[in-house]
Design an enzyme around this catalytic site. Structure first.
Site, PDB file in Angstrom:
ATOM      1  N   LYS A 175       4.171 -12.021   7.594  1.00 42.61           N
ATOM      2  CA  LYS A 175       4.726 -13.224   6.976  1.00 42.61           C
ATOM      3  C   LYS A 175       3.763 -14.414   6.944  1.00 42.61           C
ATOM      4  O   LYS A 175       3.780 -15.197   5.997  1.00 42.61           O
ATOM      5  CB  LYS A 175       6.035 -13.606   7.660  1.00 42.61           C
ATOM      6  N   ASP A 225       9.978   1.575   5.084  1.00 40.61           N
ATOM      7  CA  ASP A 225       9.977   0.128   5.268  1.00 40.61           C
ATOM      8  C   ASP A 225      11.390  -0.285   5.691  1.00 40.61           C
ATOM      9  O   ASP A 225      12.321   0.521   5.651  1.00 40.61           O
ATOM     10  CB  ASP A 225       9.583  -0.545   3.947  1.00 40.61           C
TER      11      ASP A 225
END
Length: 269
Positions: free
Chosen positions: A50, A9
């Site tokens: 998001k 990540d």
């Protein structure tokens, strides 16, 4: 059989200790909409695309009720998109300043590359956001071999496994058993499990721990250990195969996994 590919990540794992770039913006956009959210609420969906993160926050019972109280109605998809547009605008103003590699990352990547391991990456950021992050991180010594964003998989980010599969294809990974995914959120762990690869949670500097580097270093040794153990339990409860305190521990863990894979092969024979 041994590990050939590691997928990392970005924020909270490879760069941006504590994953503060998006968190501060989530707090701001909800505050601007008249709804105060806590740091814990803002962090809980971390790792997701998001816009999905914002939608998940709005669906949280307390935030949902507060939104209805303030706005006199249930939130709508229009609200989600308005909040997201504000999020993207505000994030881009500060994103470049949150791209420092976390301690041990660059050295560990170099060490494992010398052992023949390839490095992929996944993220909850969009292509547009990652243009900033990758450019800045590269100037500071961190540049994985490949990146997949939710944008490239029809916005099916975590916990869907598709970003991992795209990395595997690009990097030539032959088996999911030969792939390790390292992340700092429960969404990372779920992504790895859904892809059938090794799920590893990194603790110090993680969004899940939720402390800045200064805050962590200001703790006593006992307090640090308590924070580490609490974060470790969360990853384990989510299903992580392993956890590491920092990226410095990753080479030793990969040796452990390689031994496990060798034992499986011997047992079959």
């Amino acid at each position: 059989m041994k590990i050939e590919t590691v997928i990392l990540d970005w924020a909270g794992t490879a760069v941006d200790f504590g994953c503060f770039a998006p968190v501060n913006v989530f707090l701001t956009i909800f505050e601007d909409a008249g709804v105060t959210v806590t740091l814990e609420e803002a962090r809980k969906p971390m790792g997701m695309l998001k816009i999905d993160h914002i939608r998940t926050m709005l669906e949280m019972p307390r935030i949902n009720e507060e939104w209805k109280r303030v706005h006199r109605q249930h939130f709508t998809e229009e609200d989600v998109h308005l909040l997201y547009n504000q999020f993207e605008s505000k994030l881009m103003e500060s994103l470049a300043t949150y791209t420092d590699p976390i301690q041990h990352v660059t050295a560990t990547v170099q060490q494992l590359r010398e052992a023949g391991i390839r490095f992929g990456s996944t993220t909850g950021y969009t292509d547009f956001m990652m243009e900033v992050v990758t450019k800045q991180a590269a100037t500071k010594g961190y540049q994985p071999d490949f990146l997949v964003t939710p944008t490239q998989v029809s916005d099916k980010g975590r916990p869907y496994p598709y970003m991992i599969f795209r990395n595997m294809e690009a990097l030539g990974a032959k088996s999911t058993k030969q792939v390790v995914k390292v992340g700092d959120t429960t969404s990372d762990i779920k992504e790895a499990l859904n892809a059938g690869v090794w799920a590893v949670g990194v603790i110090i500097g993680s969004s899940e721990m939720g402390l800045s580097e200064e805050e962590f270093l200001a703790l006593t040794a006992e307090e640090q250990q308590q924070a580490i153990e609490k974060t470790k339990r969360i990853f384990e409860m989510t299903g992580a195969h392993y956890t590491i305190e920092t990226m410095k521990d990753l080479p030793i863990l990969i040796n452990t996994i390689n031994e496990e894979l060798a034992n499986e092969t011997n047992d079959r024979n």
